[in-house]
Motif scaffolding. Structure first.
Motif, short mmCIF file in Angstrom:
data_model
loop_
_atom_site.label_atom_id
_atom_site.label_comp_id
_atom_site.label_asym_id
_atom_site.label_seq_id
_atom_site.Cartn_x
_atom_site.Cartn_y
_atom_site.Cartn_z
N TRP A 1 -6.08 8.44 3.51
CA TRP A 1 -6.67 7.14 3.85
C TRP A 1 -5.65 6.02 3.62
N ILE A 2 -4.88 6.08 2.56
CA ILE A 2 -3.84 5.08 2.34
C ILE A 2 -2.82 5.15 3.47
N LEU B 1 0.83 -1.21 0.00
CA LEU B 1 0.00 0.00 0.00
C LEU B 1 0.86 1.26 0.00
N ALA B 2 1.95 1.25 0.76
CA ALA B 2 2.83 2.42 0.82
C ALA B 2 3.40 2.73 -0.56
N ALA B 3 3.68 1.70 -1.33
CA ALA B 3 4.23 1.90 -2.67
C ALA B 3 3.21 2.58 -3.59
N MET C 1 1.86 7.40 -3.70
CA MET C 1 2.04 8.54 -4.60
C MET C 1 1.36 8.35 -5.95
N ASP C 2 0.78 7.17 -6.18
CA ASP C 2 0.09 6.91 -7.44
C ASP C 2 -1.37 7.32 -7.42
N VAL C 3 -1.87 7.68 -6.25
CA VAL C 3 -3.28 8.06 -6.14
C VAL C 3 -3.41 9.58 -6.05
N LYS C 4 -4.61 10.05 -6.24
CA LYS C 4 -4.86 11.49 -6.13
C LYS C 4 -4.55 11.95 -4.71
N PRO C 5 -4.06 13.17 -4.58
CA PRO C 5 -3.71 13.69 -3.24
C PRO C 5 -4.84 13.56 -2.22
#
Length: 119
Positions: A98-99, A84-86, A89-93
């Motif tokens: 939540w991540i 999940l940590a990886a 930065m691939d998701v919207k700010p």
């Protein structure tokens, strides 16, 4: 390369004081910020909101199945936290907090499982 000495983090929650300093320092700083006394304790399920409780239940069910989670599952919780940590930065700010909370919860469970036989 020369290793830097591990500095004791005095902001650790009380349960984390029982965890080896080296183990605590492996958790990313941004995730450690979510692991405080005032925040959700993923093992005691104290101070957690409904979303966090639902995530803890689902993650435990996905990783441990119908049995009680044990020390043997520690690595799987840690692997899921790293996965999940990886993606962070691939998701919207707007989705990052939540991540980050989920990563922190998984690391919290992983740390506690390493120190005891089962949850």
């Amino acid at each position: 390369p020369k290793r830097r000495p591990i500095v004791e983090d005095t902001t650790r929650p009380s349960w984390a004081l029982k965890v080896a300093v080296e183990r605590w320092s492996e958790i990313p700083q941004w995730a450690r910020q979510h692991l405080t006394e005032e925040r959700c304790d993923p093992v005691a399920k104290a101070n957690c909101d409904a979303e966090e409780l639902a995530f803890i239940e689902k993650a435990s069910r996905d990783i441990c199945g119908t049995r009680v989670c044990s020390r043997e599952d520690q690595g799987r919780f840690e692997d899921e936290a790293k996965r999940l940590a990886a993606k962070r930065m691939d998701v919207k700010p707007a989705a990052r907090p939540w991540i980050e909370r989920r990563v922190a919860l998984l690391h919290g469970i992983s740390c506690r499982l390493k120190e005891r036989a089962e949850l």
